[in-house]
Design a protein around this motif. Sequence first.
Motif, short mmCIF file in Angstrom:
data_model
loop_
_atom_site.label_atom_id
_atom_site.label_comp_id
_atom_site.label_asym_id
_atom_site.label_seq_id
_atom_site.Cartn_x
_atom_site.Cartn_y
_atom_site.Cartn_z
N GLN A 130 0.80 -1.05 0.40
CA GLN A 130 -0.23 0.15 0.17
C GLN A 130 1.17 1.25 -0.05
O GLN A 130 0.32 2.35 0.07
CB GLN A 130 -1.00 0.42 1.23
N LYS A 131 2.30 1.73 0.32
CA LYS A 131 2.82 2.32 -0.45
C LYS A 131 2.74 2.83 -1.23
O LYS A 131 3.69 3.83 -1.87
CB LYS A 131 4.45 2.01 0.77
N ALA A 132 2.98 2.05 -2.16
CA ALA A 132 2.33 1.97 -3.72
C ALA A 132 0.43 3.09 -4.43
O ALA A 132 0.91 2.94 -5.29
CB ALA A 132 3.49 1.62 -4.74
N SER A 133 -0.14 3.18 -3.55
CA SER A 133 -0.99 3.28 -2.73
C SER A 133 -2.01 4.21 -2.07
O SER A 133 -1.84 5.21 -2.73
CB SER A 133 -2.27 2.20 -3.39
N THR A 134 -1.92 3.45 -0.73
CA THR A 134 -2.19 4.38 0.02
C THR A 134 -1.63 5.75 0.32
O THR A 134 -2.04 6.84 0.84
CB THR A 134 -2.75 3.67 0.81
N TRP A 135 -0.11 5.08 0.94
CA TRP A 135 0.65 6.71 1.01
C TRP A 135 0.75 7.48 0.09
O TRP A 135 1.26 8.03 0.40
CB TRP A 135 2.01 5.47 1.91
N VAL A 136 0.31 7.13 -1.44
CA VAL A 136 1.21 7.78 -2.55
C VAL A 136 -0.14 9.15 -2.41
O VAL A 136 -0.21 10.27 -2.53
CB VAL A 136 0.58 6.81 -3.90
N SER A 152 4.10 18.22 6.09
CA SER A 152 4.75 17.72 5.07
C SER A 152 5.28 16.84 5.17
O SER A 152 4.55 16.06 5.52
CB SER A 152 6.60 18.93 5.78
N VAL A 153 5.65 16.37 3.84
CA VAL A 153 5.94 15.61 3.39
C VAL A 153 6.41 14.67 3.98
O VAL A 153 7.16 13.13 3.51
CB VAL A 153 5.78 15.25 1.75
N THR A 154 7.93 15.62 4.28
CA THR A 154 8.98 14.78 5.00
C THR A 154 8.79 13.98 6.46
O THR A 154 9.48 12.80 6.88
CB THR A 154 9.74 15.87 5.34
N TRP A 155 7.43 14.32 6.65
CA TRP A 155 7.24 13.40 7.90
C TRP A 155 7.06 12.28 6.60
O TRP A 155 6.96 10.95 7.88
CB TRP A 155 5.80 14.15 8.11
N GLN A 156 6.16 11.52 6.11
CA GLN A 156 6.17 10.81 5.49
C GLN A 156 7.99 9.61 5.60
O GLN A 156 7.58 8.30 5.40
CB GLN A 156 5.76 10.51 4.39
N VAL A 157 8.48 10.12 6.22
CA VAL A 157 10.35 9.46 5.98
C VAL A 157 10.17 8.65 7.74
O VAL A 157 10.78 7.02 7.08
CB VAL A 157 11.47 10.71 6.60
N LEU A 158 9.43 8.89 8.38
CA LEU A 158 9.44 7.90 9.74
C LEU A 158 8.68 6.42 8.68
O LEU A 158 9.41 5.50 9.56
CB LEU A 158 8.85 8.68 10.38
N VAL A 196 2.47 4.66 12.71
CA VAL A 196 3.14 6.33 12.65
C VAL A 196 1.98 7.13 11.56
O VAL A 196 1.75 8.27 11.16
CB VAL A 196 4.11 6.04 11.99
N ALA A 197 1.94 6.20 10.32
CA ALA A 197 1.04 6.63 9.06
C ALA A 197 -0.20 7.31 9.65
O ALA A 197 -1.12 8.37 8.96
CB ALA A 197 1.24 5.47 7.94
N GLY A 198 -1.14 6.19 10.05
CA GLY A 198 -1.83 6.41 11.03
C GLY A 198 -1.91 8.55 11.60
O GLY A 198 -3.34 8.70 11.30
N LEU A 199 -1.38 8.55 12.14
CA LEU A 199 -0.70 9.60 13.15
C LEU A 199 -1.59 10.59 12.56
O LEU A 199 -1.28 11.69 12.78
CB LEU A 199 -0.25 9.34 13.95
N ILE A 200 0.15 10.30 11.25
CA ILE A 200 0.04 11.65 10.13
C ILE A 200 -1.39 11.80 9.80
O ILE A 200 -1.85 13.03 9.91
CB ILE A 200 0.79 11.26 9.59
N GLN A 201 -2.02 11.09 9.87
CA GLN A 201 -3.11 11.02 8.64
C GLN A 201 -4.48 12.56 9.44
O GLN A 201 -5.05 12.36 9.35
CB GLN A 201 -4.24 9.59 8.30
N LEU A 202 -4.09 11.26 11.22
CA LEU A 202 -5.49 12.60 12.05
C LEU A 202 -4.66 13.66 12.17
O LEU A 202 -5.49 14.46 12.14
CB LEU A 202 -4.32 11.74 13.18
N GLU A 203 -3.49 14.06 11.60
CA GLU A 203 -3.29 15.76 12.07
C GLU A 203 -3.64 16.30 9.90
O GLU A 203 -4.27 17.36 10.09
CB GLU A 203 -1.36 15.63 11.99
N ILE A 204 -3.67 15.70 8.92
CA ILE A 204 -4.38 15.60 7.61
C ILE A 204 -5.51 15.94 8.37
O ILE A 204 -5.85 17.00 7.69
CB ILE A 204 -3.94 14.42 6.75
N ASP A 205 -6.20 14.85 8.65
CA ASP A 205 -8.08 15.28 8.79
C ASP A 205 -8.35 16.49 9.53
O ASP A 205 -9.09 16.65 9.36
CB ASP A 205 -8.45 14.05 10.01
#
Length: 504
Positions: free
Chosen positions: A306-312, A393-399, A378-387
Motif C-alpha cells: 500500500q505504500k504505492a497506493s494508500t501512501w501516495v 510536510s511530506v517529510t513526515w512520511q520519512v519515518l 505512524v502513518a495513521g497518526l500523520i493521517q489524523l493530523e491531516i484530517d
Amino acid sequence: MPRQIPFIIANEACERFSFYGMRNILTPFLVSSLLLYAPEAERAGIAKEVFHTFVIGVYFFPILGGYIADRILGKYRTIMYFSLLYCIGQGLLALFVDNRIGFYTGLFLIALGSGGIKPLVASFMGDQFDQSNKNLARIAFDAFYWIINFGSLFASLLMPIALKSHSPELAFGIPGILMFIATVFFWMGRKRYVHVAPAPADPHSFLNVARTALFTPGASNLGTYIAYVGFALAIAALALTPVLHFVPAVCLAIVAVIAFGGYGTSLQLDRARTKHPDEAVEGVRAVLRLLIVFALITPFWSLFDQKASTWVLQADLMVKPEWFQSAQMQALNPALVMILIPLNNLLLYPLLRKFGFELTAIRKMGFGIAFSGLAWIVAGLIQLEIDGGTPMSVTWQVLPYALLTFAEVLVSATGLEFAYSQAPSSMKGVIMAFWYLSVTIGNLWVLLANASVKNPTVLGHVKDTGLSEAAFLMFFFAGFALVAAAIFGLYAKRYKSVDNYRAV
C-alpha cells in the motif's frame, strides 16, 4: 562466486527498473488520465482497486510459472518465454495510454510475464550453488535483493518526472526498453548456467502424497471432512463473483482450498506411508509447515504494497515543493534498503551475536512483521493530523517509510533465501511460487478491507470511531500486522529449519 551470477544480477536490475518504473506511476496515471471518465471523488478508490488487482495477478501467476518450470520446460526456458510476454505487455502500455482495453491488456500480460518469472529467477540463481559454496549463496541473495532496490530507486526517482514533464508514452516506454535489455542480459549467460532438468512425473509428488493421506480410510476421517469443507467454501467464494469481482473471488477460493486442504492433510499424513516412502511423506510435512509461515506473512504484504497506493494518495494531501511528485517518496524505500542490507550484515547482526542473540531467518521475519505494524501506526497518526486540518510536510512520511523498509529487509530479503533453502529439491519453483502467493493474499486482504468500508453498516461503525475512512484503515492494518507478528513468534519457536541445497 559462480561466474554466471552477474548475468542473473544484471537481468534482475533491468527487470526491476522496468517493473517498478511502470508500477510506481500506475496509481497517479490512473487518477490523472485513464480514469477521467469516473467522477473525481471516485477515481482514487478505483485506482487503488486496479492497482491491487494488478499486484494480485503479478503474485498469482508464479504458481503457473513454477509448475511449468518444475514439470515441463525447466527454469531457463520458462524465464525466457515469459520474459517475451512481459516485453509485449510493456509495449502495449506505451501504445495504449488513452485506451482502457489496450492498457489493461498490457497490464494483464505484465502480470502474466512478471509473475511467471518471479519465482524462477531467484530459485534459478540458487541452482547455481551447491553444498560446496552454499555460504556464498546468502551473499548472492543479498546482492540479488540489493540490485532489485537499485533498479527500483532510479525507477522511483525518474519515472514520475517522465510522466509529468514529458508524456505517458515515454514514461511507460522506458520500462519497456529496460525489460528488453533485461531479457538480452539473461540470454547472454545461457551457456554458463547450471540447468536443473524438470522433475519427471513423480508418483510420490506432493499432490499424490496429499491425495493418499486424505482419501485412505482410517479410524477417523476428520482431515478428509475438513478438506471437503475447504472445497465447499471455494465454490461459495466463486459464487460470490458478482459481489466480490472475479479476482478476489478466485483468490478466496484458493485460500480456502490451501488452508483447509493443507490442514486436513496434516491430520492424516501418516496414512500416506502405506503407499509412499518416508522421505516423500516428510517432504510434504515440511512443505505444509512452510505454508503456515507464508500464511502468517500475508499481513506484512497487505501493509507493504500500500505504500504505492494508500501512501501516495496520502502524500497528495501533504505540503511539498511544487517540483516534487508524491510517487517519488517511494524512492526512499529502495534507497534505505541499499543502506540497511550491508548495515545489518556488517554491524547489527554481528553486534547482536556478540550479546548472545542469534537473529535466525525466522526470527527476522517475525520482527519484520511487527515493525511494519509500527510503520502504519505512524502513518495513521500523520493521517489524523491531516484530517484535523494541520498542514503536514511530506517529510513526515520519512519515518513510516524507514520503519516499513526495515521491516521489508527483515521479511522479504530474508524470505527469498529461506524459502529456497526449505523447499524440497523437486519443488523449488512451486515453493517459491507459494512464497509469492503470500503477496497475492496480502493484497487480497487490502481489496476486501477497502470493499468492506463501502458497506453502509461498516461505514457507520467507522464514523462512530470519529476517524476518517483512511485513518481507520491505517490503524486496522497496523493492528492486523501486530496480531500476526505475535502469532508468528509463537509458531517460530516450534519451527525446525532444514537445509535443502543440492549436494553437488
